[in-house]
Write an enzyme that holds these catalytic residues in place. Structure first.
Site, mmCIF file in Angstrom:
data_model
loop_
_atom_site.group_PDB
_atom_site.id
_atom_site.type_symbol
_atom_site.label_atom_id
_atom_site.label_comp_id
_atom_site.label_asym_id
_atom_site.label_seq_id
_atom_site.Cartn_x
_atom_site.Cartn_y
_atom_site.Cartn_z
ATOM 1 N N GLU A 122 0.863 -1.195 0.000
ATOM 2 C CA GLU A 122 0.000 0.000 0.000
ATOM 3 C C GLU A 122 0.885 1.226 0.000
ATOM 4 O OE1 GLU A 122 -2.994 0.517 3.010
ATOM 5 O OE2 GLU A 122 -3.632 -1.581 2.888
HETATM 6 C C1 NOJ Z 1 -4.135 1.403 5.670
HETATM 7 C C2 NOJ Z 1 -5.270 0.471 5.492
HETATM 8 O O1 NOJ Z 1 -4.760 -0.829 5.333
HETATM 9 C C3 NOJ Z 1 -6.164 0.815 4.312
HETATM 10 O O2 NOJ Z 1 -7.309 0.043 4.405
HETATM 11 C C4 NOJ Z 1 -6.479 2.291 4.297
HETATM 12 O O3 NOJ Z 1 -7.272 2.629 3.193
HETATM 13 C C5 NOJ Z 1 -5.190 3.076 4.277
HETATM 14 N N1 NOJ Z 1 -4.457 2.790 5.462
HETATM 15 C C6 NOJ Z 1 -5.373 4.560 4.162
HETATM 16 O O4 NOJ Z 1 -5.857 5.076 5.348
#
Ligand code: NOJ
Length: 491
Positions: free
Chosen positions: A380
């Site tokens: 991510e």
């Molecule tokens: C981490 C989380 O895993 C995800 O679900 C979220 O959208 C992001 N942070 C952004 O806040």
């Protein structure tokens, strides 16, 4: 450096995009789905802006074909999504199996495979079945076997097509926000004890699921399995002062090392954690450390239970030494440090989440050094921005550039990059106020129309943006001026 060499070097890289079940699916009680702790929390709390919830969210449960179409248009190599545990097992256990939930994920996975998009599946992204919370959720060591049985079912059911499994998303967030601060469900406010107990169970649950995959499925299915750990980069307030450098390292150990050290190093918590919590506990007059310990057998079971290193990264914080208070007992105070914003970097919409791209390169190098040069996937990375998607484009451009420096110049074995998020989604405690999507979703319209944002626009007259180019071609536009990118694309 030419685009050809970069493209060539990176051709095995995995460029993707991410979502998670509760954030996009909606259909909170559709076709037999059981409630999760996020359903219960959002339907009964007032703490989320506009009392928002994920009851409908992006309605992805009913708009699968649209999602698949958008993913295909993005030409990503992978799509990271999560399974809603209570859609598959409404009460959290196998005896409650809901075939319609399984059918939904089969359609999604088959659709992705048909479009040549690799499914990257997170088994647990925070939405614990409510029924399991009734038996104390992750505080209860019985969860280790319960989670394992759910994972076993998913490996058996989807593993013929899913080759990239992530057991748990951001266990540090679960432990600290869920059981320490208590601002996320299950809203247990107990900063000094339960985060450590919950983390202990999460680590064992992860390890057990890993071994199940390893023992029963890997040989036939040939996939890989890991855990997605969240890591900020913690920059020392003064790199010339040893104590500040040690403090920043301690901040890394408390957030990332808490989970990564047992899993990637030796089955045990980092020394900094053991020493800090043990020492504080003693001064606090407690008979033993608030940090539980693993037996030798458990250490051997936990060590090495991830095939690759998956990291979620959003920001950098500056830290300096502080002799923290002894009361209340708290994981936060156990660290003996103070965090501040990085002063020179641009803000994003979310307070405390400045865009500090250089922090990603340092983080990747720290992981390389600390954990013996593992293969790394950024699972991510992204930003919520106030209005203008141009800022988001700049965010990606800068962060991907730093990731590539780590890869090309520092020799970090970076294998993949996943942008967050596929589309505007329910952003947990922020509701729909702060949005990370590369697609805009109109949440006021029952059809939830999705529109590509500026970053995905493709125009004949304007050069394609960074998102488009990187995600479309699996190569790197960031070293190029718009003109050279256009020349490449017109070839
Ligand atoms: C981490 C989380 O895993 C995800 O679900 C979220 O959208 C992001 N942070 C952004 O806040």
């Amino acid at each position: 450096m030419s685009i050809m060499t970069i493209t060539g070097k990176h051709k095995e890289e995995n460029w993707g995009i991410s979502s998670s079940a509760y954030q996009i699916e909606g259909g909170w009680n559709a076709d037999g789905k059981g409630p999760s702790i996020w359903d219960t929390f959002t339907q009964t709390t007032d703490s989320i802006p506009d009392s928002a919830n994920g009851n409908v969210a992006c309605d992805s449960y009913n708009r699968l074909n649209e999602d698949l179409y958008m993913l295909r248009a993005l030409r990503v190599k992978s799509y990271r999504f999560s399974l809603s545990w209570s859609r598959i097992f409404p009460d959290g256990t196998r005896k409650s199996l809901n075939q319609k939930g399984v059918d939904y994920y089969n359609r999604l996975i088959d659709g992705l495979i048909a479009y040549n998009i690799e499914p990257m599946v997170t088994l647990y992204h925070w939405d614990l079945p409510e029924a399991l919370q009734k038996v104390s959720g992750w505080e209860n060591a019985a969860m280790i076997d319960i989670f394992n049985d759910y994972c076993d079912f998913c490996f058996a059911t989807f593993g013929d097509r899913v080759k990239f499994w992530i057991t748990i998303n951001q266990p540090q967030t679960i432990a600290w926000s869920g059981y320490g601060l208590g601002n996320m469900p299950p809203n247990v406010v107990d900063p000094g004890y339960r985060p450590y107990i919950v983390a202990h169970n999460l680590i064992k649950a992860h390890a057990k699921a890993y071994h199940t995959y390893d023992d029963k499925y890997r040989q036939v299915q040939g996939g890989l399995i890991s855990i997605a750990l969240n890591a900020d980069w913690f920059e020392p307030a003064d790199v010339n002062v040893v104590r500040e450098v040690v403090t920043a390292d301690r901040a890394m150990q408390f957030q990332l090392g808490w989970f990564a050290h047992p899993i990637f190093k030796n089955g045990d918590y980092p020394d900094a954690l053991k020493w800090q919590v043990g020492n504080k506990s003693e001064i606090q007059g407690l008979p033993q450390s608030r940090l539980p310990s693993f037996t030798e057998e458990e250490k051997n079971f936990i060590k090495g239970t991830a095939d690759v290193f998956c990291v979620n990264h959003y920001t950098t914080r500056v830290v300096s030494y502080l002799t923290a208070e002894l009361q209340p007992h708290s994981y936060e105070w156990d660290r003996d440090l103070r965090e501040t914003d990085e002063p020179d970097s641009p803000t994003t919409a979310i307070p405390n989440q400045k865009a500090v791209a250089w922090g990603l390169r340092r983080l990747l190098n720290w992981i390389k050094e600390e954990y013996g040069d593992p293969e790394i996937y950024i699972t991510e990375n992204g930003a919520a921005v106030e209005w203008d998607d141009f800022e988001r484009v700049m965010f990606y451009k800068a962060y991907i550039d730093e990731a590539l420096k780590a890869y090309d110049l520092d020799g970090v074995r970076l294998q993949g990059y996943t942008a967050t998020a596929f589309m505007d989604s329910f952003e947990w405690l922020h509701g729909y106020k702060f949005l990370f999507g590369l697609h805009h979703v109109d949440f006021t319209n029952p059809d939830r129309p999705r529109t590509p944002k500026y970053g995905l626009s493709q125009s004949q007259t304007h050069p394609p943006s960074t998102h488009t180019h990187i995600l479309f071609s699996n190569s790197i536009a960031v070293y190029f001026t718009p003109q050279t990118v256009c020349e490449q694309l017109n070839k």
